[in-house]
Design an enzyme around this catalytic site. Structure first.
Site: not given
Length: 138
Positions: A21-22
Site C-alpha cells: 500500500d505504501s
C-alpha cells in the site's frame, strides 16, 4: 533489505499488502508531482482518485493476465486474505482485489524486483484515464 522469493513468501499476504500500500501510494504521489507542480489540495485530490480500492481493483483486473505465476499466486493470497475493514467507497470484492494488488507491490518491493515493479506501475499509470472514465460511468 532484499529478500529471496522463498523468504518473501513466508510473509502473510496482509503484511505484504500493508507494505505494498505504501509502495503503491509513493509511486502514485511521485508520478503526480513529477507531472505537475500544483497546490497541495490539488495533488491530494489527484492522488485520492488513484489510491482507492475501486481504482486499484480495476487496475488489478487489467493486469492479471500479465502477472507471472509467482505474482499471480501472491495476488490470490492477498485477494483471499481475511481481515481489514472495507472502506465505505468500495465493495468487498473491490477491496479484496485492491489488497491483492497491494500484496504484489509489497512482494516485489521486498524481493528487490524494482524493474518489474516499475513495469506494473507504468502499465497502471498508462491506463489511469480509461479506468477513471469507466469508474465515473458506473
Amino acid at each position: 533489505m532484499e529478500l529471496t522469493e522463498k523468504d518473501a513468501r513466508q510473509y502473510s499476504p496482509l503484511a505484504l499488502a500493508f507494505l505494498g500500500d505504501s509502495v503503491y501510494e509513493l509511486k502514485i504521489r511521485s508520478a503526480i508531482v513529477e507531472r505537475a507542480n500544483m497546490a497541495v489540495k490539488n495533488l491530494h485530490a489527484a492522488k485520492i482518485k488513484l489510491v482507492c480500492a475501486p481504482f486499484q481493483a480495476r487496475a488489478a483486473e487489467r493486469l492479471l493476465e500479465t502477472l507471472t505465476e509467482e505474482e499471480h499466486a501472491v495476488f490470490m493470497r492477498g485477494r483471499n486474505a481475511t481481515g481489514g475493514t472495507v472502506p465505505h467507497n468500495a465493495t468487498p470484492a473491490e477491496y479484496r482485489k485492491a489488497t491483492g494488488l497491494e500484496a504484489v507491490f509489497g512482494y516485489l518491493h521486498l524481493t528487490g524486483n524494482t524493474e518489474r515493479l516499475e513495469t506494473l506501475f507504468s502499465a497502471i499509470w498508462d491506463m489511469q484515464e480509461e479506468i477513471l472514465q469507466n469508474l465515473n460511468k458506473e
